[in-house]
Design an enzyme around this catalytic site. Structure first.
Site, PDB file in Angstrom:
ATOM      1  NE  ARG A 110      -3.641   2.375   2.631  1.00  0.00           N
ATOM      2  CZ  ARG A 110      -4.720   2.303   3.009  1.00  0.00           C
ATOM      3  NH1 ARG A 110      -5.716   1.115   3.490  1.00  0.00           N
ATOM      4  NH2 ARG A 110      -5.261   3.463   3.031  1.00  0.00           N
ATOM      5  CB  VAL A 155       0.744 -13.680  -6.842  1.00  0.00           C
ATOM      6  CG1 VAL A 155       0.137 -12.707  -6.745  1.00  0.00           C
ATOM      7  CG2 VAL A 155       1.087 -14.367  -5.415  1.00  0.00           C
ATOM      8  CG  ASN A 189       4.904  -5.661  -1.915  1.00  0.00           C
ATOM      9  OD1 ASN A 189       6.076  -5.313  -0.891  1.00  0.00           O
ATOM     10  ND2 ASN A 189       3.935  -6.437  -1.256  1.00  0.00           N
ATOM     11  CB  SER A 229      14.180 -10.163   2.911  1.00  0.00           C
ATOM     12  OG  SER A 229      13.882 -10.040   4.739  1.00  0.00           O
ATOM     13  CE1 TYR A 252       9.637 -13.983   4.535  1.00  0.00           C
ATOM     14  CE2 TYR A 252      11.373 -13.479   5.128  1.00  0.00           C
ATOM     15  CZ  TYR A 252      10.718 -13.334   4.153  1.00  0.00           C
ATOM     16  OH  TYR A 252       9.970 -11.896   4.598  1.00  0.00           O
ATOM     17  CB  ALA A 288      14.958 -21.325   0.519  1.00  0.00           C
ATOM     18  CE  LYS A 307      10.650 -12.586   1.098  1.00  0.00           C
ATOM     19  NZ  LYS A 307       9.988 -11.981   0.369  1.00  0.00           N
ATOM     20  CB  THR A 367       3.837  -5.627   6.870  1.00  0.00           C
ATOM     21  OG1 THR A 367       4.726  -6.473   7.487  1.00  0.00           O
ATOM     22  CG2 THR A 367       5.048  -4.020   6.978  1.00  0.00           C
TER      23      THR A 367
END
Length: 266
Positions: A19, A65, A91, A138, A151, A153, A155, A188
Site C-alpha cells: 500500500r 498470485v 511485492n 529481504s 522464508y 531460501a 528471498k 507489517t
C-alpha cells in the site's frame, strides 16, 4: 524513468509495504493496479485511495498470485484497462515455515512468473516500450536465518533470479530494468506471524530468538521502503541492483564483485 503518467502493477498492494508503494506511485502521478488476494482489504484500500486521488487512477483486482492462470488474467486485465504497463512491483509475500510449499509458491514462484509476464508485456522485442520490474526480497535474502530457513531460501532466490534476469534483459536489449529491495524488519502484518504455530511450525519455540533479532535490528516503516522503490524507478542507471534498507544505514546497496567472466567481457 519519470513516474508521472506511467502505469504500475503492484502485488500485495492492499496493506503494508504494498500500500505504501501504491501511495508513493500515485503521489508521483502514476496510475496503479492494486493486486491482492484479500478482497475486503483491497476494496478498503481502493476506497481510501479514491478519497486522496482520482478514482480512475487505480484499479483493484483480486488475485491469488500463486495461481498461474489468475496471474496471467490479472496482467491482461491491467493492460486492457490502462492500455499499457510500465512498472511492475512483485511485492506479495508470506511467512509460513509450516506450509513451506505455499511460501515458495507465493514468495518465489509468483515473483518469477510475474517477472516473465512483465517482460512479455514491456520488452521492446515484444512490441513493448520498456519499463522496470522491482522484486521484493529481504535482508533474509542476504543472510541466514535459523528460525526461517524456507522464508530465507525464498528471498535468496529472488536476489539471484533478479540479478540474473537483469543481465539477460540487458543482453536482449529489452529496455526493461530489474532490481530488488532487501529491507530489514518492517512494521507489517508479517511480523505478527512469528507468534503463530500455524506459521512457524517446528520453529515456534524459537520465536523469542526472532523477537531478540527484531529488537537488535529495529523496525522500519513502510514509507521508507517506498522511498527506495521510487529511487530504483527514477535512476535509469540501476539494473540488477540490490537495495538494502536498514535502521542503521537507511537506503544503501549491496556490493558484489564482478565475476571473472563478466570482467573479461566488459
Amino acid at each position: 524513468m519519470h513516474v508521472n503518467g506511467k502505469v504500475a502493477l503492484v502485488t500485495g498492494a492492499a496493506q503494508g509495504i504494498g500500500r505504501a508503494f501504491a501511495e508513493a506511485l500515485l503521489l508521483k502521478g502514476a496510475k496503479v493496479a492494486l493486486v491482492d488476494w484479500n478482497l475486503e482489504a483491497g476494496v478498503q484500500c481502493k476506497a481510501a485511495l479514491d478519497e486522496q486521488f482520482e478514482p480512475q487512477k487505480t484499479l483493484f483486482i483480486q488475485c491469488d498470485v500463486a495461481d498461474q492462470q489468475q496471474l496471467r488474467d490479472t496482467f491482461r486485465k491491467v493492460v486492457d484497462h490502462f492500455g499499457r504497463l510500465d512498472i511492475l512491483v512483485n511485492n506479495a509475500g508470506v511467512n509460513n515455515e509450516k506450509n513451506w510449499e505455499k511460501t515458495l509458491q507465493i514468495n518465489l514462484v509468483s515473483v518469477i512468473s510475474g517477472t516473465y509476464l512483465g517482460l512479455d508485456y514491456m520488452s521492446k522485442q515484444n512490441g513493448g516500450e520498456g519499463g522496470i520490474i522491482i522484486n521484493m526480497s529481504s535482508l533474509a535474502g542476504l543472510m541466514p536465518v535459523a528460525q526461517q530457513p524456507v522464508y530465507c531460501a525464498s528471498k535468496h532466490g529472488i536476489v539471484g533470479f533478479t540479478r540474473s534476469a537483469a543481465l539477460a534483459a540487458n543482453l536482449m536489449n529489452s529496455g526493461v530494468r530489474l532490481n530488488a529491495i532487501c529491507p530489514g524488519f518492517v512494521n507489517t502484518a508479517i511480523l505478527e506471524s512469528i507468534e503463530k504455530e500455524e506459521n512457524m511450525g517446528q520453529y515456534i519455540e524459537y520465536k523469542d530468538h526472532i523477537k531478540d533479532m527484531i529488537k537488535y535490528y529495529g523496525i522500519l516503516d513502510p514509507p521508507l521502503i517506498a522511498n527506495g522503490l521510487i529511487t530504483l524507478i527514477e535512476d535509469d542507471a540501476l539494473n540488477g541492483a540490490i537495495m538494502k534498507i536498514t535502521t542503521s544505514k537507511g537506503i544503501h546497496f549491496q556490493d558484489y564483485d564482478t565475476t571473472p567472466f563478466q570482467a573479461k567481457t566488459q
